[in-house]
Enzyme design. Structure first.
Site, short mmCIF file in Angstrom:
data_model
loop_
_atom_site.label_atom_id
_atom_site.label_comp_id
_atom_site.label_asym_id
_atom_site.label_seq_id
_atom_site.Cartn_x
_atom_site.Cartn_y
_atom_site.Cartn_z
N LYS A 197 0.32 -1.18 0.05
CA LYS A 197 -0.25 -0.37 0.31
C LYS A 197 0.78 1.50 0.61
CE LYS A 197 -1.04 2.52 3.00
NZ LYS A 197 -0.74 3.79 3.46
N THR A 208 4.87 5.86 3.92
CA THR A 208 3.57 5.62 4.33
C THR A 208 3.40 4.17 3.61
OG1 THR A 208 1.89 7.40 5.33
CG2 THR A 208 1.54 6.38 3.45
#
Length: 418
Positions: A197, A208
């Protein structure tokens, strides 16, 4: 001629196949809706190996590290793991003791439900930083996921469950990132599955971004760590979306050996090629899915003295806000490209730099040339943009990936927390 021999002679050594993270033998995966932030979203993912696996990981270089990341690094010290559990909707970062307790609770709940050691559970989280995790909801989600992953399922059900796991780790992502492939050897077939992701807060040194890789190959943890570290340097660490490096980034890999195949030197080289290809494919998908992005950007740097210099220049250009906005505006502003190379920290002679936008030469030996603005505009109007920077100084080269910087990026990140 038996079927395996025929397959070896008629197929490439490795190839992409349908499936996802649970394609390798002895792995299962599932995603569930724990209602952490959005009641309609899959938000807890569990990947389980039927036997203890060799394990390795790479982590963010941000000095501020999330609670699950700290726990996972500790659990990887012995190079063994049997499950990976992750949640989206909450980063479990920068909340003090409750964060440590929540990460440990995720590990122990998973272990108890699956009948394995808590130390063999790797934990990951992604979402908003600085907000305490709704632990009760997350743990209920883990219990549900553990129950589902323990049940027998046919091929279609297994693939759907694995797809839901890939959905569960997404935050602002717009596209699911999952791949799988197989490698045909003389002894049999080795498979590799992966999911990731990442969409925003992405910058070299990872950001992230979560990546999970599984394989049924038999690879010692020390070799697995070297393989993963090298692969990440040329893939996930060559992606930039917005220049921010997160607190939660990690890429984890489990190798459970269930294929029952020992890799010889030639097969090991081919397996590494497959592994690197998987990491690069996922890295490119992260760049394509950059928050608010309308264009995918690939920056190739060729002809530097060292690989380090090539990487520095490629990442600097790809991460430049001015370059990214010029790509968005379809403006052939090559000066921004050269300037970004100049402040990259790489050692090179600016007077020996050629710059191409697609096939269009826009600068030669550090100076502008008479090029067609219409041709350059046509190149920049495409969804996939290639910038090539050629230096006349050596043989090293590197490629970085990113995206343009749009109004939509500001909209998404202006209200991310709320």
């Amino acid at each position: 001629m038996n079927e395996l021999t025929q397959a070896i002679e008629t197929q490439p050594k490795w190839s992409w196949i349908e499936g996802g993270i649970a394609v390798p033998q002895g792995f299962r995966a599932v995603g569930v809706k724990a209602k952490i932030k959005n009641p309609d979203k899959y938000d807890v993912a569990l990947v389980y190996s039927e036997v203890p696996a060799q394990a390795a990981g790479v982590f963010t270089r941000n000095k501020v590290k999330a609670h699950p990341l700290i726990l996972t690094k500790k659990h990887l010290e012995n190079g063994i793991a049997q499950a990976m559990v992750a949640n989206s909707g909450n980063a479990n970062a920068c909340v003090g003791k409750p964060g440590d307790e929540a990460a440990w609770a995720m590990a122990t709940t998973t272990a108890q439900a699956l009948g394995i050691k808590a130390e063999d559970v790797l934990v990951a989280s992604t979402g908003v930083i600085g907000v305490e995790m709704p632990v009760e909801q997350v743990l209920k989600g883990i219990e549900q996921a553990s129950l589902e992953v323990s049940q027998e399922a046919d091929l279609q059900q297994s693939r759907q469950a694995a797809h839901q796991a890939a959905l569960a780790i997404m935050t602002t992502d717009l596209m699911v990132k999952e791949v799988s492939c197989e490698f045909v050897t003389e002894q049999g077939v080795i498979r590799l599955g992966a999911m990731a992701k990442g969409s925003g807060m992405i910058h070299p040194n990872m950001g992230t971004m979560l990546g999970f890789i599984t394989t049924d190959a038999d690879i010692p943890s020390a070799d697995l760590q070297v393989l993963l570290t090298n692969a990440v340097e040329d893939s996930f660490n060559m992606v930039t979306v917005d220049g921010d490096t997160s607190t939660n980034d990690m890429v984890l890999v489990l190798a459970n050996g269930q294929a029952g195949i020992q890799l010889g030197p030639d097969d090991w080289a081919k397996f590494q090629e497959m592994f690197f290809a998987v990491c690069k494919k996922l890295a490119q998908e992260i760049a394509r899915d950059g928050e608010g992005a309308s264009k995918f950007l690939e920056v190739k740097v060729q002809g530097t003295h060292t690989l380090a210099d090539a990487r520095l220049i490629a990442k600097s250009i790809c991460g430049s806000s001015l370059v990214k906005t010029a790509v968005f505006g379809e403006d052939a502003n090559w000066g921004r490209i050269l300037a970004a190379a100049g402040y990259s920290g790489a050692d090179f002679n600016p007077d020996r730099v050629d710059i191409f936008l697609g096939h269009v030469l826009v600068a030669k030996e550090g100076q502008g040339v008479n090029f067609s603005e219409e041709e350059a505009k046509e190149v920049l109007s495409q969804k996939n943009i290639s910038i090539r920077v050629v230096l006349q100084e050596g043989e090293a080269q590197a490629t970085a990936w990113g995206c343009d910087l749009t109004h939509e990026y500001v909209t998404i990140n202006g209200s991310y927390r709320t």
